[in-house]
Each structure stands twice: as structure tokens, then as C-alpha cells.
Design an enzyme around this catalytic site. Sequence first.
Site, PDB file in Angstrom:
ATOM      1  N   ASP A  86      -6.106  -4.783   0.069  1.00  0.00           N
ATOM      2  CA  ASP A  86      -5.926  -4.630   1.528  1.00  0.00           C
ATOM      3  C   ASP A  86      -7.297  -4.721   2.219  1.00  0.00           C
ATOM      4  O   ASP A  86      -7.605  -3.945   3.126  1.00  0.00           O
ATOM      5  CB  ASP A  86      -5.215  -3.313   1.884  1.00  0.00           C
ATOM      6  CG  ASP A  86      -4.682  -3.327   3.312  1.00  0.00           C
ATOM      7  OD1 ASP A  86      -4.861  -4.337   4.017  1.00  0.00           O
ATOM      8  OD2 ASP A  86      -4.082  -2.311   3.731  1.00  0.00           O
TER       9      ASP A  86
ATOM     10  N   HIS B  18     -13.998  -4.425   9.198  1.00  0.00           N
ATOM     11  CA  HIS B  18     -14.377  -4.247  10.609  1.00  0.00           C
ATOM     12  C   HIS B  18     -15.867  -3.963  10.600  1.00  0.00           C
ATOM     13  O   HIS B  18     -16.406  -3.429   9.627  1.00  0.00           O
ATOM     14  CB  HIS B  18     -13.637  -3.058  11.218  1.00  0.00           C
ATOM     15  CG  HIS B  18     -12.141  -3.218  11.242  1.00  0.00           C
ATOM     16  ND1 HIS B  18     -11.488  -4.035  12.134  1.00  0.00           N
ATOM     17  CD2 HIS B  18     -11.167  -2.662  10.468  1.00  0.00           C
ATOM     18  CE1 HIS B  18     -10.174  -3.978  11.915  1.00  0.00           C
ATOM     19  NE2 HIS B  18      -9.960  -3.165  10.897  1.00  0.00           N
TER      20      HIS B  18
ATOM     21  N   HIS C 144       0.785  -1.242   0.000  1.00  0.00           N
ATOM     22  CA  HIS C 144       0.000   0.000   0.000  1.00  0.00           C
ATOM     23  C   HIS C 144       0.821   1.299   0.000  1.00  0.00           C
ATOM     24  O   HIS C 144       0.745   2.100   0.929  1.00  0.00           O
ATOM     25  CB  HIS C 144      -1.016   0.031   1.139  1.00  0.00           C
ATOM     26  CG  HIS C 144      -0.529  -0.509   2.461  1.00  0.00           C
ATOM     27  ND1 HIS C 144       0.631  -0.118   3.038  1.00  0.00           N
ATOM     28  CD2 HIS C 144      -1.087  -1.411   3.310  1.00  0.00           C
ATOM     29  CE1 HIS C 144       0.791  -0.750   4.185  1.00  0.00           C
ATOM     30  NE2 HIS C 144      -0.237  -1.550   4.375  1.00  0.00           N
TER      31      HIS C 144
HETATM   32  O1  DOR Z   1      -5.890  -0.175   7.885  1.00  0.00           O
HETATM   33  C1  DOR Z   1      -5.354  -1.269   8.084  1.00  0.00           C
HETATM   34  N1  DOR Z   1      -6.057  -2.326   8.511  1.00  0.00           N
HETATM   35  N2  DOR Z   1      -4.043  -1.370   7.889  1.00  0.00           N
HETATM   36  C2  DOR Z   1      -3.369  -2.458   8.277  1.00  0.00           C
HETATM   37  O2  DOR Z   1      -2.171  -2.485   8.154  1.00  0.00           O
HETATM   38  C3  DOR Z   1      -4.064  -3.583   8.915  1.00  0.00           C
HETATM   39  C4  DOR Z   1      -5.473  -3.620   8.538  1.00  0.00           C
HETATM   40  C5  DOR Z   1      -6.306  -4.553   9.395  1.00  0.00           C
HETATM   41  O3  DOR Z   1      -5.908  -5.716   9.553  1.00  0.00           O
HETATM   42  O4  DOR Z   1      -7.342  -4.138   9.903  1.00  0.00           O
HETATM   43 ZN    ZN Z   2      -3.210  -5.047   5.198  1.00  0.00          ZN
HETATM   44 ZN    ZN Z   3      -0.630  -2.680   6.109  1.00  0.00          ZN
END
Ligand code: DOR
Ligand code: ZN
Ligand code: ZN
Length: 404
Positions: A285, A289, A212
Site C-alpha cells: 500500500d 506524501h 489491508h
Molecule cells: O492511507 C491511505 N493512503 N489509504 C488509502 O486508502 C489511500 C492511500 C493514498 O492514496 O494516499
Molecule cells: Zn491503497
Molecule cells: Zn485503501
Amino acid sequence: MNTLSEKDLQEWLETESWDKVKNKVEKAGHILLPAMIDSHVHFRIPGGDYKEDWEWGSKAAIAGGICGVCDMPNTNPPIITKEVLDKKIDRVKKEEVDGFKDFHYLGVYGNREPDLRAKDEVVALKVYTGSSTGDLLVETEKGLEKVFKEWPGVIAVHAEDEKIIQENIARYADLNEPIKHSKIRSPEAAVSGIKKVLKFVKKFNRATYFCHVSTETELEVLVAAKEQGLPIYIEVTPHHLYLDESAYDEWGNFVKINPPLRTKKDNEALWLAVSSGIVDVIASDHAPHLPEEKALDYANAPAGVPGVGQILPLMLNAVSEGRLSLERLIECMHDNPKKIFGLKGLKNCGVVVDLKQENKILKEGLGTKCGWSPYEGMTLKGWPEWTIIDGQAMDMKVNQLKDI
Ligand code: DOR
Ligand code: ZN
Ligand code: ZN
């Protein structure tokens, strides 16, 4: 004319060579792409099942035209030993859609040695030099040096400078706007994180994959390093291409992401790097959540946005807008992931797409466990129609994803 039925497609897949199928699909007005891989997802097993798992994750991926993913190790417990990894993979095989291609990263933290016994089962070792979801953090130079010395395979890094992040947390303590996140995790933090890693790439000449990349300055530093002949790869995400800091106005902490959203100027620099061939991989990525977690206040809202089901439509839309060529898309989501990570088993896998279809991303059609997306409401031109896995056109229920 768009005259292609699932029955015809399946019959061709069963009786013809891949190249012949491709020709026939093209004659029918559609396009057959090779296996699209999302090289950076968080499917949250073990420990995060309440917000994502492999049944939901693999279905959402397939519905979005993706036939395989590389999954990150920042779970609970984290995937840092062969034992935990093997247990996770056993579970994945039972829970994912049959045939879905799963690949995995191994993690490491502190001053530990990476578990070399797991080397052949993973695509890379993942190292966080800045804190994020989970406990995986290699903060010191000593820890980083050990990783680069010991790990003979590809090293994937989340490069942010933890020291700068901590200083900025104190500096912006009184700021109470979501944009605080972009100030704390500043471009300087990202660039400094990258420079610290590059020192060891040089020293040990390890293949290193920068996750990223989000700013113009990081690109400049990495391009200079590539020009020196260092074995490095650049990944960018759809959210750093499509969204900028102004998205905080609408989404607040829902678009709190590590690394954070940047400026429109950075978006443009990233698009240019994608179209010109500087970027090696586009990955989502996918970091789901739950909405109730994202709705918490700044300090408590977790960082991350989902995206495995939207990455391909977003990139096809960029192709129809002329932002990148189809060839570049294939390089960034098939050729390069396969080459960098040595991915196997992708023969007879692919996706049929229609670059002319225009549809809206609807909440009801997202198909993910967390049930929201920062791309909701966007109209995109260019959609996947059938994901093909091991010669089988999947019942991807992609229509659920679209406003038709
Ligand atoms: O925004 C993020 N969420 N960046 C990360 O590096 C990890 C990821 C997560 O696993 O929630
Ligand atoms: Zn990640
Ligand atoms: Zn990351």
C-alpha cells in the site's frame, strides 16, 4: 560461502535454464526467488507527480527487489474510464524502467457503472467504501450492489464504514492527539465495512480481494466467510504487521494511514494469519506524501506511508526471525498475486536474496521521491541483491539502500 558476482549471475541467466540458475545461486549461498510483486501501490500518475511517478517508483521498487506492481486508481483525475486508463498506461510505458511489470486497477465512484470496456486491461476494480485519498467512494448499498452486479472480474475493496467514520469525527472533535485517527477509523468501522461488502459477495459470488486487513476481528469475520466457501482473498501490509498505535509517539501524523495503525495484539494476530496461510497477499500500500504535507495538522495531513522499496527486506527479515517461511513469502508475493489477478509476463523474472545480510534502512538510500520512511533506522536481516527482469540482472544500486 557467499561467492556470487553479477558477472557470473548474468552469464548463467544467459546460458542456463531458470532451474539451473537457481541451483547455482543456491550453491553460492544465496537464494533465487521468483518475481516479487507488490499488488497494491499508489504511483500517483496522473496528478500527483510532485510526490511520486513511474520513473522514481519503478526504480525504488527494483532497488527493493520488486519487479512489478499493481497500481491504484485514486489519482487526479481518477482512473474510472478506458480513455483515462489508456492515457495513463501510455505515460507509464514511457516513464518506467524498461521491462518493469506494470499492472493497473480501475476505479468507480458514487452510483456509477464501472467502465466494462477497460475490463481486460486491469487486474481488478477498486472500490472504496470509506473515504480516503482522492474522491473515489462508493458509499451507498445501492452503489455497492450495482458494482457487484455489473463487474464480472475481481473486485478489490478498501472496506471501512463511512457512516461510522463520520460519527466518530464528531465524537472525537475535541481530541487533538494523532491517535485520534485510530479512534475515528475504529476496528468497528473496518468490520462493519467488511460485513456490508460480504453481503454482496454472497449475493453475486464475485471474487473479492480485501485490501489491508488490519484487525483480529476482521480476520475472524473473513475466515468464517472463507469457511463458507466465499471466493475471498485477504491482503495485509507491512505497516500493519510491524507498526502499532505506539508509533504515533515518534511519528505523529506521518503514520496517519487508512485504515489506521492498531494494537500490538492485532499485529500478532496478523503475523499468525500470515504464517498459517490465512493471508493470501502481502502488499505495501505504498502511498507516498511529501514530508511537508505529512507535517501538517491532523485534519490536513494526508493519509498514507511509502513502502514499495522496503516491503521485501521487511518480509525477508521476518523470514530470518522465523515469523514466516520462505514458501509462505513466495505464495503471498508471487503465486497468489499471479493467480488472483491473472498476472502475465513474469517468466525469467525474480530476485536474488541473501538471508544472512544485516543492514540498516537509511534515509539516503530510500530512493523514493517523497524521501522518508517510517522504517528509517530499522536494522533488518535479509536483503535483496539483484532484481532480475526478463533474464537481465538489473543495476539496482541496492547498496544505496544499505548501511555498508
Ligand atoms: O492511507 C491511505 N493512503 N489509504 C488509502 O486508502 C489511500 C492511500 C493514498 O492514496 O494516499
Ligand atoms: Zn491503497
Ligand atoms: Zn485503501
